[in-house]
Every structure is written in structure tokens, then in C-alpha cells.
Design a protein around this motif. Structure first.
Motif, PDB file in Angstrom:
ATOM      1  N   ARG A   4       0.833  -1.206   0.000  1.00 55.73           N
ATOM      2  CA  ARG A   4       0.000   0.000   0.000  1.00 55.73           C
ATOM      3  C   ARG A   4       0.866   1.254   0.000  1.00 55.73           C
ATOM      4  NH1 ARG A   4      -3.921   1.058   4.886  1.00 55.73           N
ATOM      5  NH2 ARG A   4      -3.891  -1.191   4.728  1.00 55.73           N
ATOM      6  N   PHE A   5       1.910   1.271   0.831  1.00 51.39           N
ATOM      7  CA  PHE A   5       2.822   2.414   0.882  1.00 51.39           C
ATOM      8  C   PHE A   5       3.421   2.687  -0.496  1.00 51.39           C
ATOM      9  CE2 PHE A   5       6.918   4.415   1.239  1.00 51.39           C
ATOM     10  CZ  PHE A   5       6.754   5.382   2.210  1.00 51.39           C
ATOM     11  N   LEU A   6       3.919   1.627  -1.143  1.00 50.97           N
ATOM     12  CA  LEU A   6       4.539   1.801  -2.451  1.00 50.97           C
ATOM     13  C   LEU A   6       3.536   2.322  -3.474  1.00 50.97           C
ATOM     14  CD1 LEU A   6       6.721  -1.435  -2.526  1.00 50.97           C
ATOM     15  CD2 LEU A   6       7.497   0.909  -2.105  1.00 50.97           C
ATOM     16  N   LYS A   7       2.332   1.789  -3.469  1.00 49.87           N
ATOM     17  CA  LYS A   7       1.293   2.260  -4.394  1.00 49.87           C
ATOM     18  C   LYS A   7       0.934   3.719  -4.132  1.00 49.87           C
ATOM     19  CE  LYS A   7      -1.012  -2.078  -5.502  1.00 49.87           C
ATOM     20  NZ  LYS A   7      -2.274  -2.836  -5.413  1.00 49.87           N
ATOM     21  N   GLU A   8       0.741   4.083  -2.858  1.00 52.73           N
ATOM     22  CA  GLU A   8       0.361   5.453  -2.507  1.00 52.73           C
ATOM     23  C   GLU A   8       1.426   6.468  -2.893  1.00 52.73           C
ATOM     24  OE1 GLU A   8      -0.619   5.352   1.651  1.00 52.73           O
ATOM     25  OE2 GLU A   8      -2.578   4.422   1.284  1.00 52.73           O
ATOM     26  N   HIS A   9       2.678   6.028  -2.952  1.00 53.01           N
ATOM     27  CA  HIS A   9       3.778   6.920  -3.292  1.00 53.01           C
ATOM     28  C   HIS A   9       4.262   6.717  -4.730  1.00 53.01           C
ATOM     29  CE1 HIS A   9       3.789   7.181   1.107  1.00 53.01           C
ATOM     30  NE2 HIS A   9       4.236   8.410   0.897  1.00 53.01           N
ATOM     31  N   ASN A  10       3.448   6.028  -5.521  1.00 51.30           N
ATOM     32  CA  ASN A  10       3.735   5.816  -6.953  1.00 51.30           C
ATOM     33  C   ASN A  10       5.107   5.210  -7.216  1.00 51.30           C
ATOM     34  OD1 ASN A  10       1.199   6.860  -7.814  1.00 51.30           O
ATOM     35  ND2 ASN A  10       1.988   8.911  -7.411  1.00 51.30           N
ATOM     36  N   VAL A  11       5.490   4.256  -6.375  1.00 50.05           N
ATOM     37  CA  VAL A  11       6.737   3.538  -6.572  1.00 50.05           C
ATOM     38  C   VAL A  11       6.393   2.234  -7.293  1.00 50.05           C
ATOM     39  CG1 VAL A  11       8.681   2.397  -5.448  1.00 50.05           C
ATOM     40  CG2 VAL A  11       7.748   4.508  -4.469  1.00 50.05           C
ATOM     41  N   SER A  12       6.923   2.062  -8.484  1.00 49.01           N
ATOM     42  CA  SER A  12       6.633   0.831  -9.221  1.00 49.01           C
ATOM     43  C   SER A  12       7.397  -0.333  -8.576  1.00 49.01           C
ATOM     44  CB  SER A  12       7.000   0.982 -10.692  1.00 49.01           C
ATOM     45  OG  SER A  12       8.364   1.221 -10.828  1.00 49.01           O
ATOM     46  N   PHE A  13       6.780  -1.506  -8.629  1.00 43.40           N
ATOM     47  CA  PHE A  13       7.398  -2.683  -8.026  1.00 43.40           C
ATOM     48  C   PHE A  13       6.880  -3.933  -8.710  1.00 43.40           C
ATOM     49  CE2 PHE A  13       3.550  -1.823  -5.645  1.00 43.40           C
ATOM     50  CZ  PHE A  13       2.979  -3.073  -5.460  1.00 43.40           C
ATOM     51  N   GLU A  14       7.636  -4.996  -8.555  1.00 43.95           N
ATOM     52  CA  GLU A  14       7.238  -6.311  -9.039  1.00 43.95           C
ATOM     53  C   GLU A  14       6.966  -7.166  -7.816  1.00 43.95           C
ATOM     54  OE1 GLU A  14       9.208 -10.162 -11.263  1.00 43.95           O
ATOM     55  OE2 GLU A  14      10.098  -8.192 -11.566  1.00 43.95           O
ATOM     56  N   GLU A  15       5.753  -7.661  -7.701  1.00 47.52           N
ATOM     57  CA  GLU A  15       5.386  -8.483  -6.549  1.00 47.52           C
ATOM     58  C   GLU A  15       5.667  -9.945  -6.852  1.00 47.52           C
ATOM     59  OE1 GLU A  15       1.601  -9.469  -3.636  1.00 47.52           O
ATOM     60  OE2 GLU A  15       1.284  -8.289  -5.435  1.00 47.52           O
ATOM     61  N   ARG A  16       6.299 -10.602  -5.900  1.00 42.32           N
ATOM     62  CA  ARG A  16       6.521 -12.045  -5.977  1.00 42.32           C
ATOM     63  C   ARG A  16       5.888 -12.650  -4.736  1.00 42.32           C
ATOM     64  NH1 ARG A  16      12.710 -12.142  -8.191  1.00 42.32           N
ATOM     65  NH2 ARG A  16      12.209 -11.183 -10.195  1.00 42.32           N
ATOM     66  N   ASN A  17       4.732 -13.236  -4.917  1.00 44.50           N
ATOM     67  CA  ASN A  17       3.936 -13.757  -3.814  1.00 44.50           C
ATOM     68  C   ASN A  17       4.377 -15.179  -3.472  1.00 44.50           C
ATOM     69  OD1 ASN A  17       1.758 -15.026  -2.350  1.00 44.50           O
ATOM     70  ND2 ASN A  17       0.525 -13.230  -2.875  1.00 44.50           N
ATOM     71  N   ILE A  18       4.900 -15.375  -2.261  1.00 40.33           N
ATOM     72  CA  ILE A  18       5.409 -16.696  -1.873  1.00 40.33           C
ATOM     73  C   ILE A  18       4.297 -17.719  -1.683  1.00 40.33           C
ATOM     74  CG2 ILE A  18       7.537 -15.792  -0.889  1.00 40.33           C
ATOM     75  CD1 ILE A  18       6.237 -16.224   1.899  1.00 40.33           C
TER      76      ILE A  18
END
Length: 60
Positions: A4-18
Motif C-alpha cells: 500500500r505504501f509503495l502504491k500510494e507513493h507511486n513507486v513501481s514494483f514487481e510483486e513475488r507472492n510466496i
């Protein structure tokens, strides 16, 4: 909360769900991590857990 923090601050990321891709859990364990989330970026040391103080380094 990290996502949520990354999305709210417009930081792009790649999620790897374990949970959906358990092979990533083995990779994290091999690298010495014992908890999630782990945020990795070439510019900073890995961030383990929800660490808004450290995550701010990723915000432009």
C-alpha cells in the motif's frame, strides 16, 4: 502495508507472492531472509518488514 505504501507513493514494483509461487520462499531463505516482505532495489540495502522510514528512500 508495504504494498500500500509503495502504491500510494507511486513507486513501481514487481510483486513475488510466496503463497502463489513458493519457489521464491526458497530463494529468500537461501539469501538469509527469515520474514517477509522483502523489498529489494539496486540503490539501497534490502528492506525487511514494513519500514516506512526506509521505504521513503524509494520515493522520488
Amino acid at each position: 502495508m508495504t504494498k500500500r505504501f509503495l502504491k500510494e507513493h507511486n513507486v513501481s514494483f514487481e510483486e513475488r507472492n510466496i503463497n502463489q509461487e513458493p519457489q521464491y520462499l526458497d530463494t529468500l531463505k537461501q539469501q538469509g531472509f527469515q520474514s517477509v516482505p522483502v523489498v529489494m532495489n539496486d540503490a539501497i540495502d534490502p528492506i525487511v518488514g514494513f519500514r516506512p522510514d526506509s521505504l521513503r528512500e524509494l520515493v522520488d
